[in-house]
Write an enzyme that holds these catalytic residues in place. Structure first.
Site, short mmCIF file in Angstrom:
data_model
loop_
_atom_site.label_atom_id
_atom_site.label_comp_id
_atom_site.label_asym_id
_atom_site.label_seq_id
_atom_site.Cartn_x
_atom_site.Cartn_y
_atom_site.Cartn_z
N ASN A 132 57.12 54.07 8.65
CA ASN A 132 57.82 55.65 7.12
C ASN A 132 58.52 55.22 6.23
O ASN A 132 58.34 55.56 5.19
CB ASN A 132 58.05 56.43 8.05
CG ASN A 132 58.76 56.43 9.00
OD1 ASN A 132 59.53 55.89 9.66
ND2 ASN A 132 59.16 58.08 8.93
N LYS A 155 61.05 43.47 15.51
CA LYS A 155 59.62 43.85 15.62
C LYS A 155 59.00 44.78 14.17
O LYS A 155 59.40 46.31 14.87
CB LYS A 155 58.86 43.54 16.56
CG LYS A 155 57.57 43.41 16.23
CD LYS A 155 57.04 44.39 17.96
CE LYS A 155 55.51 45.33 17.28
NZ LYS A 155 55.91 45.93 16.55
N ALA A 157 56.98 47.70 11.92
CA ALA A 157 55.32 48.06 12.80
C ALA A 157 54.22 47.26 11.84
O ALA A 157 54.52 46.87 10.78
CB ALA A 157 55.08 49.81 11.91
N SER A 208 58.74 56.81 18.07
CA SER A 208 58.49 57.97 18.97
C SER A 208 59.15 58.02 20.14
O SER A 208 59.93 56.99 20.31
CB SER A 208 56.86 58.23 18.73
OG SER A 208 56.84 57.04 20.25
N GLU A 229 67.03 55.62 17.65
CA GLU A 229 66.82 56.96 17.30
C GLU A 229 65.16 57.58 17.30
O GLU A 229 64.32 56.46 15.92
CB GLU A 229 67.20 56.28 15.13
CG GLU A 229 67.37 57.56 14.59
CD GLU A 229 65.94 57.70 13.09
OE1 GLU A 229 65.55 59.14 13.75
OE2 GLU A 229 65.73 57.69 12.86
N CYS A 263 61.68 61.49 9.92
CA CYS A 263 61.95 62.25 11.39
C CYS A 263 63.06 63.42 10.87
O CYS A 263 63.06 64.66 11.64
CB CYS A 263 62.35 61.26 12.41
SG CYS A 263 63.52 59.84 11.63
#
Length: 452
Positions: A132, A155, A157, A208, A229, A263
């Site tokens: 994001n 790594k 997303a 998540s 986080e 978030c």
């Protein structure tokens, strides 16, 4: 051979394809980064600062190209993508300027002739990064890691592997040390093997709570440090004495930046019953005027959701909440990845939209009677990342802030991350902090040295 596709969420077109690294390739890459660590750890702060400033300058010079990459890969409106790059430049320059001060020897008064704490690098830090904020999340991770003398691999997303490789090239181009940072293209099931590697000394994950739990368990088995986080469902409390116009204007920004996919976006709006209708009227007008469109359009304020599967997920959460009694003031309009802003009112604590982390442009309002109820409802969450309180009584705001169980509270402003301030959460929002002088100390050895 496993291939990953980068897909433009604005139009569904494939941008690029990436081949997953084999485990043997990854292990060789880790060896290279560790070899570089043995040299990098002995560089001076002056040398490290030159590297970070060069990276920041290059990022500034090519800002438009990097911002465009963000918008293409995950659908962030182009103006927000530019802001993300600007913020990344800020954090690079911040740590370039202050890391020497943050990590200088700390002398302790004892009966010895000398006793002090020395902050030393520990090795390769592995970052598992989210989609994001594909530049900001990576750069706020690597800036303190590199300035502390560590090296790092990430790594990213899979839907933003293009951003990941561009960041790697940016660093390689602007550093005489070519292996201080590497990006790994791989599947999730290789993460455990990476963490097990003897040269990996710590893990930082943003994602998540499910992903955090899994990765933390891998690290725990190897007795390696972690910073997590994770998700958030921040409360945005508007008391009776608040400036409604300022609160409602900020509320819309706090909920809908990054198309609601953050978030620390405000997700639960708790509004005093005496101003409830006025607040809803104010935000309704603002929400209706938001422009939804292609991420590269300069006028766009709400872009597409990053992945098509997110549309069905949020649609389900909204429908379950409507079935439970929530009222829809602005109905959802769905077109491929585009989920137009929704305004739900009369939301209560039992509803899915209250309990879940809604990563989409869904604005949910609940009515409160007093500040005690606001505190109770705000704390009724498995998360604890941030929060916002709106009141003209600052002392009252500070009291409420002290009662809310989160990592940060902003009074009369929206929750933000800032290089100068520690950033992290409690409960299932994770542990440890990023940013500030405290963030750079998460992955160093605080060595006690005593001279008799």
């Amino acid at each position: 051979m496993i291939m990953f596709k980068s897909i433009n969420p604005s139009n569904g077109k494939v941008l690029d394809k990436y081949t997953a690294f084999s485990l043997s390739q990854i292990l060789c890459l880790i060896d290279d980064v560790n070899d570089e660590f043995l040299s990098w750890r002995n560089t001076s702060f002056k040398e490290r600062t030159k590297v970070l400033i060069a990276i920041a300058d290059s990022l500034k010079l090519d800002l438009e190209s990097h911002a465009r990459m963000i918008s293409l890969e995950m659908g962030k409106p182009i103006n927000e993508s530019r802001q993300e790059i600007e913020k990344s430049i800020w954090v690079l320059r911040y740590y370039a300027e202050y890391s020497k001060e943050f990590l200088k020897n700390e002398y302790i008064n004892t009966e010895y002739s000398e006793s002090y704490i020395k902050y030393e690098p520990i090795g390769i830090i592995f970052g598992v990064m989210p989609w994001n904020f594909p530049y900001w999340q990576v750069i706020r991770f690597l800036a303190p890691i590199l300035m502390s003398g560590n090296t790092c691999i990430i790594k990213h997303a899979p839907n933003v592997f293009g951003c990941s490789l561009r960041i790697e090239n940016l660093i390689k181009k602007n550093s005489p040390f070519k292996n201080i940072f590497k990006s790994i293209i791989c599947e999730e099931n290789k993460v455990e093997s990476i963490i097990k590697n003897k040269f990996i000394k710590g893990v930082s994950l943003t994602g998540s709570d499910r992903a955090g739990s899994i990765v933390a368990s891998y690290a725990a088995k190897e007795v390696k440090r972690t910073v997590l986080e994770l998700g958030g469902s921040d409360a945005f409390i508007v008391l009776e004495d608040a400036d409604i116009k300022k609160a409602s204007k900020t509320a819309v920004m706090a909920r809908f930046f990054n198309s609601g996919q953050s978030c620390i976006a405000a997700k639960r709006f708790l509004v005093h019953e005496n101003i409830y209708d006025d607040f809803i009227s104010n935000v309704e007008e603002r929400i209706k005027n938001l422009i939804v469109g292609d991420a590269l359009d300069e006028k766009t304020q709400i872009g597409p959701l990053a992945k098509i599967e997110f549309v069905d997920q949020i649609k389900k959460i909204v429908n379950l909440s409507l079935e439970s009694g929530a009222k829809c003031v602005i109905d959802p309009i769905i077109n491929n990845n585009f989920f137009h802003p929704v305004l739900l009112v009369d939301v209560n604590e039992s509803m899915s939209v209250f309990q879940e982390e809604t990563f989409a442009p869904v604005f949910c309002v609940s009515k409160i009677k007093n500040e005690e109820e606001a505190i109770s409802i705000a704390n009724n969450s498995k998360y604890g990342l941030g929060g916002s309180i709106w009141t003209s009584d600052i002392e009252k705001g500070k009291y409420i802030a002290s009662q809310i169980n989160t990592g940060a509270v902003f009074i009369n402003d929206m929750t933000k991350s800032d290089p100068r301030l520690p950033f992290g959460g409690v409960n299932k929002s994770g542990y440890g902090v990023e940013l500030s002088k405290y963030g750079i100390r998460e992955f160093v050895n605080m060595k006690t040295v005593v001279v008799k």
